[in-house]
Design a protein around this motif. Structure first.
Motif, PDB file in Angstrom:
ATOM      1  N   PRO A 108       0.853  -1.181   0.049  1.00 31.03           N
ATOM      2  CA  PRO A 108       0.010   0.162  -0.008  1.00 31.03           C
ATOM      3  C   PRO A 108       0.887   1.354  -0.037  1.00 31.03           C
ATOM      4  O   PRO A 108       1.724   1.313   0.708  1.00 31.03           O
ATOM      5  N   MET A 109       0.429   2.319  -0.682  1.00 29.93           N
ATOM      6  CA  MET A 109       1.226   3.432  -0.837  1.00 29.93           C
ATOM      7  C   MET A 109       0.743   4.408   0.366  1.00 29.93           C
ATOM      8  O   MET A 109       1.576   5.478   0.505  1.00 29.93           O
ATOM      9  N   THR A 110      -0.289   4.025   1.051  1.00 31.10           N
ATOM     10  CA  THR A 110      -0.572   5.166   2.091  1.00 31.10           C
ATOM     11  C   THR A 110      -0.093   4.718   3.673  1.00 31.10           C
ATOM     12  O   THR A 110       0.323   3.421   3.694  1.00 31.10           O
ATOM     13  N   GLY A 111      -0.105   5.466   4.247  1.00 31.74           N
ATOM     14  CA  GLY A 111       0.067   5.031   5.742  1.00 31.74           C
ATOM     15  C   GLY A 111       1.960   5.735   6.204  1.00 31.74           C
ATOM     16  O   GLY A 111       2.467   5.763   5.281  1.00 31.74           O
ATOM     17  N   SER A 112       2.491   5.513   7.322  1.00 28.07           N
ATOM     18  CA  SER A 112       3.356   5.917   7.898  1.00 28.07           C
ATOM     19  C   SER A 112       4.450   4.832   7.593  1.00 28.07           C
ATOM     20  O   SER A 112       4.091   3.545   7.764  1.00 28.07           O
ATOM     21  N   ARG A 113       5.676   5.234   7.321  1.00 28.17           N
ATOM     22  CA  ARG A 113       6.708   4.114   6.941  1.00 28.17           C
ATOM     23  C   ARG A 113       7.843   4.338   7.697  1.00 28.17           C
ATOM     24  O   ARG A 113       8.349   5.454   8.087  1.00 28.17           O
ATOM     25  N   SER A 114       8.645   2.989   7.907  1.00 32.31           N
ATOM     26  CA  SER A 114       9.965   3.044   8.668  1.00 32.31           C
ATOM     27  C   SER A 114      10.750   1.977   7.992  1.00 32.31           C
ATOM     28  O   SER A 114      10.138   0.787   7.476  1.00 32.31           O
ATOM     29  N   PHE A 115      12.122   1.875   8.094  1.00 29.44           N
ATOM     30  CA  PHE A 115      12.807   1.044   7.648  1.00 29.44           C
ATOM     31  C   PHE A 115      14.058   0.564   8.771  1.00 29.44           C
ATOM     32  O   PHE A 115      14.517   1.410   9.316  1.00 29.44           O
ATOM     33  N   ALA A 116      13.972  -0.805   9.174  1.00 36.51           N
ATOM     34  CA  ALA A 116      15.205  -1.200   9.842  1.00 36.51           C
ATOM     35  C   ALA A 116      15.416  -2.896   9.859  1.00 36.51           C
ATOM     36  O   ALA A 116      14.503  -3.411   9.544  1.00 36.51           O
ATOM     37  N   ASN A 117      16.693  -3.086   9.676  1.00 30.95           N
ATOM     38  CA  ASN A 117      17.202  -4.374   9.558  1.00 30.95           C
ATOM     39  C   ASN A 117      16.631  -5.319   8.187  1.00 30.95           C
ATOM     40  O   ASN A 117      16.120  -6.403   8.343  1.00 30.95           O
ATOM     41  N   GLY A 118      16.720  -4.329   7.195  1.00 31.13           N
ATOM     42  CA  GLY A 118      16.362  -4.856   5.940  1.00 31.13           C
ATOM     43  C   GLY A 118      14.856  -5.075   5.630  1.00 31.13           C
ATOM     44  O   GLY A 118      14.433  -5.758   4.839  1.00 31.13           O
ATOM     45  N   GLN A 119      14.103  -4.490   6.528  1.00 30.25           N
ATOM     46  CA  GLN A 119      12.775  -4.607   6.327  1.00 30.25           C
ATOM     47  C   GLN A 119      11.780  -3.161   6.610  1.00 30.25           C
ATOM     48  O   GLN A 119      12.387  -2.427   7.339  1.00 30.25           O
ATOM     49  N   LEU A 120      10.928  -3.052   5.616  1.00 33.59           N
ATOM     50  CA  LEU A 120      10.179  -1.922   5.412  1.00 33.59           C
ATOM     51  C   LEU A 120       8.792  -2.204   6.112  1.00 33.59           C
ATOM     52  O   LEU A 120       8.156  -3.010   5.730  1.00 33.59           O
ATOM     53  N   GLN A 121       8.497  -1.042   7.166  1.00 33.60           N
ATOM     54  CA  GLN A 121       6.961  -1.472   7.747  1.00 33.60           C
ATOM     55  C   GLN A 121       6.320  -0.248   7.346  1.00 33.60           C
ATOM     56  O   GLN A 121       6.496   0.965   7.464  1.00 33.60           O
ATOM     57  N   VAL A 122       5.102  -0.698   7.017  1.00 32.78           N
ATOM     58  CA  VAL A 122       3.982   0.438   6.776  1.00 32.78           C
ATOM     59  C   VAL A 122       2.890   0.389   7.559  1.00 32.78           C
ATOM     60  O   VAL A 122       2.079  -0.690   7.699  1.00 32.78           O
ATOM     61  N   GLU A 123       2.713   1.509   8.401  1.00 31.50           N
ATOM     62  CA  GLU A 123       1.552   1.578   9.518  1.00 31.50           C
ATOM     63  C   GLU A 123       0.237   2.030   9.008  1.00 31.50           C
ATOM     64  O   GLU A 123       0.502   3.380   8.601  1.00 31.50           O
ATOM     65  N   SER A 128      -1.044  -3.321   9.926  1.00 38.25           N
ATOM     66  CA  SER A 128       0.573  -3.092   9.796  1.00 38.25           C
ATOM     67  C   SER A 128       1.457  -4.012   9.178  1.00 38.25           C
ATOM     68  O   SER A 128       1.046  -5.117   9.292  1.00 38.25           O
ATOM     69  N   ILE A 129       1.900  -3.422   7.996  1.00 38.30           N
ATOM     70  CA  ILE A 129       2.465  -4.542   6.913  1.00 38.30           C
ATOM     71  C   ILE A 129       4.275  -4.523   7.082  1.00 38.30           C
ATOM     72  O   ILE A 129       4.264  -3.373   7.132  1.00 38.30           O
ATOM     73  N   ARG A 130       4.869  -5.515   7.120  1.00 35.87           N
ATOM     74  CA  ARG A 130       6.224  -5.735   7.377  1.00 35.87           C
ATOM     75  C   ARG A 130       6.778  -6.325   6.124  1.00 35.87           C
ATOM     76  O   ARG A 130       6.189  -7.583   5.833  1.00 35.87           O
ATOM     77  N   VAL A 131       7.852  -5.771   5.366  1.00 32.55           N
ATOM     78  CA  VAL A 131       7.880  -6.576   3.831  1.00 32.55           C
ATOM     79  C   VAL A 131       9.619  -6.550   3.981  1.00 32.55           C
ATOM     80  O   VAL A 131      10.043  -5.271   4.342  1.00 32.55           O
ATOM     81  N   ASP A 132      10.116  -7.323   3.362  1.00 34.11           N
ATOM     82  CA  ASP A 132      11.500  -7.161   2.903  1.00 34.11           C
ATOM     83  C   ASP A 132      11.776  -6.256   1.732  1.00 34.11           C
ATOM     84  O   ASP A 132      10.918  -6.019   0.663  1.00 34.11           O
ATOM     85  N   ALA A 133      12.773  -5.332   1.857  1.00 35.21           N
ATOM     86  CA  ALA A 133      13.085  -4.213   1.022  1.00 35.21           C
ATOM     87  C   ALA A 133      14.696  -4.104   0.693  1.00 35.21           C
ATOM     88  O   ALA A 133      15.156  -4.231   1.721  1.00 35.21           O
ATOM     89  N   ASN A 134      14.993  -3.623  -0.389  1.00 35.01           N
ATOM     90  CA  ASN A 134      16.070  -3.430  -0.733  1.00 35.01           C
ATOM     91  C   ASN A 134      16.372  -1.919  -1.069  1.00 35.01           C
ATOM     92  O   ASN A 134      15.624  -1.402  -1.898  1.00 35.01           O
ATOM     93  N   GLN A 135      17.534  -1.291  -0.214  1.00 35.23           N
ATOM     94  CA  GLN A 135      17.692   0.026  -0.487  1.00 35.23           C
ATOM     95  C   GLN A 135      18.281   0.155  -1.851  1.00 35.23           C
ATOM     96  O   GLN A 135      19.492  -0.271  -2.160  1.00 35.23           O
ATOM     97  N   LEU A 136      18.010   1.548  -2.656  1.00 38.28           N
ATOM     98  CA  LEU A 136      18.242   1.507  -4.105  1.00 38.28           C
ATOM     99  C   LEU A 136      19.484   2.562  -3.863  1.00 38.28           C
ATOM    100  O   LEU A 136      19.554   3.538  -3.205  1.00 38.28           O
ATOM    101  N   SER A 137      20.378   1.937  -4.565  1.00 40.33           N
ATOM    102  CA  SER A 137      22.004   3.026  -4.798  1.00 40.33           C
ATOM    103  C   SER A 137      21.635   3.968  -5.632  1.00 40.33           C
ATOM    104  O   SER A 137      20.465   4.260  -6.081  1.00 40.33           O
ATOM    105  N   LEU A 138      22.375   5.129  -5.742  1.00 39.78           N
ATOM    106  CA  LEU A 138      22.204   6.226  -6.415  1.00 39.78           C
ATOM    107  C   LEU A 138      22.243   5.954  -7.866  1.00 39.78           C
ATOM    108  O   LEU A 138      21.378   6.588  -8.754  1.00 39.78           O
ATOM    109  N   SER A 139      22.799   4.886  -8.301  1.00 44.65           N
ATOM    110  CA  SER A 139      23.012   4.416  -9.780  1.00 44.65           C
ATOM    111  C   SER A 139      21.760   3.783  -9.997  1.00 44.65           C
ATOM    112  O   SER A 139      21.058   4.081 -11.273  1.00 44.65           O
ATOM    113  N   GLU A 140      21.125   3.022  -8.966  1.00 45.10           N
ATOM    114  CA  GLU A 140      20.004   2.153  -9.353  1.00 45.10           C
ATOM    115  C   GLU A 140      18.697   3.235  -9.293  1.00 45.10           C
ATOM    116  O   GLU A 140      17.812   2.965 -10.088  1.00 45.10           O
ATOM    117  N   LEU A 141      18.755   4.168  -8.299  1.00 51.60           N
ATOM    118  CA  LEU A 141      17.687   5.292  -8.752  1.00 51.60           C
ATOM    119  C   LEU A 141      17.679   5.948  -9.724  1.00 51.60           C
ATOM    120  O   LEU A 141      16.807   6.159 -10.423  1.00 51.60           O
TER     121      LEU A 141
END
Length: 676
Positions: A108-123, A128-141
């Motif tokens: 979901p695109m709505t809700g407050s977000r946070s990232f810790a220990n390789g997981q992104l949480q959407v409240e 509350s949703i917790r999923v695995d996420a990869n941080q995009l590097s500058l070149s990837e972005l």
């Protein structure tokens, strides 16, 4: 008849040049419209091409300009996926803080977000949703932004082009409106000066010259500023503010309604400023006129001021006016100080406080009140809104100054002028009749009482009497500088009131005791720039009165420049030029108003010869100071307190032994004491 308002008459002058004004306003509307597209372009650029990557991305098999390669797979933004394309999976890019994260599933695109220990949480409120996420590097972005680059460059180029086109239209608008403004003021000054020339002589008697000059020059210049700067600024600001409010309502109705509070504040302040600024400016403009009159009088009488050592008193009189001007100008400065910077800043701060209060906390974002693009565009428009507000408020002093100046100009125009009729009239013979004429300058205190006389064509009639006996008043009535109240005045058996003033004067000439010489040349003072009088005719007139004796000794002879009032010439020389002027116009009736009163005895002989030439073939009325100069007159009228007490030829009046005889003997030195 009810007079039109100042504002209406100013509009009517502008309407005379409606085509230029309309072109200027159309260019202004186009320029404002183009300038105001900027924030909309920026909003689109931000939402669609910058923050637009924060959305769902579909895995696709076919590569095109919108696809992005990531982790050996091809992805396309959700809004770029066509209905014909098949999605092999959904991923999501979300922003947390300043970093972007790639999630290999739909989140979901709505809700407050946070990232810790390789997981992104959407409240969200209900989960509350917790999923695995990869941080995009500058070149990837950057690779995810790359498909949007052409659109970003195109929008930026479009924005620059629109600004350049808007600048061109703004230039045309400024040039056309300023050109129209100068034409309006030229027309107004021409009308005003033409009207001044139609005003009766009595108006100039009661008004100092400096005050009239101030209205024609200073006040019209203030009005010019109104058309050139003030109205252009007001029109520009109103169009600009209207465009901004339209844009604000398109962005967000509630926020736009909040910003409307600016309008009544400005309106109320303009009313307050108009009341006080109008009062102060009226005094200031009036004082400027008084100062001009004072300066004009001082310059004209400088020789007397210095001769009688009145420099200090004259300076004190001027200082009083200057202090009054300073006092009310300071009041205007104080009034203006409350506006320009302070008022606009207060309104701006109130507007931004309202904006912050409206958003509150946590209202931005995908589920907030507005998007980031809308917020950027709104803040941009809000900042733009206060520039025209500042311009409006800063022009209030000039607006009131111009409005008061216009009121003074139109007040002068409202003075009743004389009707002008340039219809040519056949040269009359010059048969003058006054029948029981009475005249008063103020309709009450009569200076002429039951005056009756007749002067036949070609005759010379002289009028003598003490100061205030009515000699000059008879000439004023005949010349129709003033109209008599009782009786009739006829020329060639026709009442002069049946002709226009211009017609009756068209075949009259006058030579005054103190002849007026205009700036120009000797010849231009004779011809008065009348095309019907050729150079040869003017020179012949000057020779006929004997003026060639001193003119031909001058380096430039007849083309010699002369200063205002002929200060470089003697009284006798000026008088001869005035005689030549009268002769060149060949009047049927010639009036000599004590023409030899200020002339020395030697010059008088020369002038008498000029007079003999001048009188030939025309009716001549002479106001005599020196009785020795009127011995040959066909009739002599002796006036006392507005009535004719004696009339006849010189010899008959001498034999009669009355008032004329007494005056003549006094001038000859036979009597030592004046008659009682």
């Amino acid at each position: 008849m009810k007079q039109q308002s100042t504002e209406r008459r100013l509009f009517q002058y502008a309407f005379m040049f409606k085509k230029s004004v309309a072109i200027g306003l159309i260019c202004l509307i186009v320029a404002v419209g183009l300038e105001l597209t900027g924030p909309f372009i920026a909003k689109h650029l931000i939402e669609e091409h910058i923050v637009g990557i924060e959305t769902q991305w579909h895995e696709v098999t076919k590569e095109d300009r919108w696809t992005v390669s990531y982790d050996h797979k091809q992805y396309k933004r959700d809004d770029r996926l066509s209905s014909a394309e098949e999605s092999r999976g959904v991923a999501t890019i979300l922003q947390v803080g300043r970093q972007y994260y790639f999630v290999d599933e739909e989140v979901p695109m709505t809700g407050s977000r946070s990232f810790a220990n390789g997981q992104l949480q959407v409240e969200q409120s209900d989960q509350s949703i917790r999923v695995d996420a990869n941080q995009l590097s500058l070149s990837e972005l950057y690779s995810f932004f790359k498909p949007e680059q052409p659109s970003i460059y195109w929008l930026l180029a479009l924005y620059v082009v629109l600004l350049l086109v808007a600048a061109c239209f703004q230039f045309i608008h400024t040039f056309v409106l300023q050109k129209a403004s100068n034409r309006i003021i030229r027309k107004m000054r021409d009308d005003l000066f033409s009207h001044v020339q139609r005003l009766p002589i009595s108006y100039f008697v009661n008004q100092p010259a400096g005050k009239i000059v101030a209205r024609i020059t200073n006040d019209t210049e203030a009005i010019r500023e109104l058309y050139v700067k003030v109205l252009a600024t007001f029109v520009t600001s109103v169009f600009y503010m209207t465009g901004i409010y339209v844009a604000l309502f398109l962005l967000d109705v509630k926020l736009a309604l909040l910003c409307l509070v600016v309008v009544p504040i400005i309106f109320i302040w303009m009313k307050v400023y108009k009341y006080y600024g109008g009062k102060y400016n009226t005094v200031v403009r009036s004082t400027v006129s008084d100062m001009n009159g004072n300066i004009n009088e001082a310059i004209q009488g400088m020789s007397i001021i210095q001769a009688f050592r009145q420099e200090k008193q004259t300076s004190q009189d001027f200082e009083k006016l200057n202090d009054k001007h300073f006092f009310y100008s300071r009041k205007l400065v104080k009034l203006s100080a409350l506006t320009s910077f302070n008022l606009v800043n207060v309104i701006r701060n109130i507007a931004f406080v309202g904006l912050i209060w409206y958003f509150g906390s946590g209202s931005l974002g995908a589920e907030g009140i507005v998007t980031v693009g809308v917020l950027y565009a709104f803040v941009d428009y809000l900042n733009r809104l206060f520039q025209p507000v500042t311009d409006l408020v800063n022009q209030l002093p000039q607006l009131e100054q111009a409005r008061v100046a216009a009121g003074r100009v139109f007040e002068l125009m409202n003075e009743e002028g004389e009707k002008v009729s340039e219809t040519p009239m056949k040269r009359y013979k010059g048969h003058i009749e006054f029948n029981d004429v009475s005249f008063a300058y103020n309709d009450k205190d009569y200076v002429l009482n039951h005056i009756s006389f007749e002067v036949k064509p070609g005759e010379t009639a002289a009028f003598v009497g003490h100061t205030g006996s009515g000699k000059s008043s008879i000439m004023n009535v005949l010349f129709r500088f003033y109209d008599h109240q009782k009786g009739t005045v006829k020329v060639d058996q026709q009442s002069i009131n049946e002709w226009s003033r211009q017609q009756i004067r068209s075949h009259m000439g006058i030579v005054l005791q103190d002849p007026f010489i205009f700036s120009g040349t000797i010849l231009s003072n004779v011809t008065m720039n009348d095309k019907s009088i050729s150079r040869e005719m003017a020179i012949q007139s000057l020779k006929a009165v004997g003026a060639d004796r001193f003119i031909e000794k001058l380096p430039q002879q007849y083309d010699t420049p002369v200063r205002e009032n002929g200060d470089s010439m003697s009284m006798g020389e000026r008088q001869l030029i005035s005689f030549a002027r009268a002769l060149a116009f060949d009047p049927a009736i010639l009036i000599l108003d004590e023409a030899t009163a200020n002339i020395d005895t030697e010059t008088e002989q020369l002038i008498q010869k000029a007079l003999d030439v001048l009188k030939q073939g025309r009716t001549t009325l002479v106001i005599a100071h020196r009785l020795s100069t009127i011995k040959q007159a066909d009739q002599i009228f002796v006036l006392d307190r507005g009535t004719i007490i004696e009339r006849g030829k010189h010899e008959a009046l001498i034999k009669k032994g009355g008032k004329y005889h007494h005056m003549y003997k006094m001038q000859q030195g036979a009597l030592k004491e004046p008659a009682v």
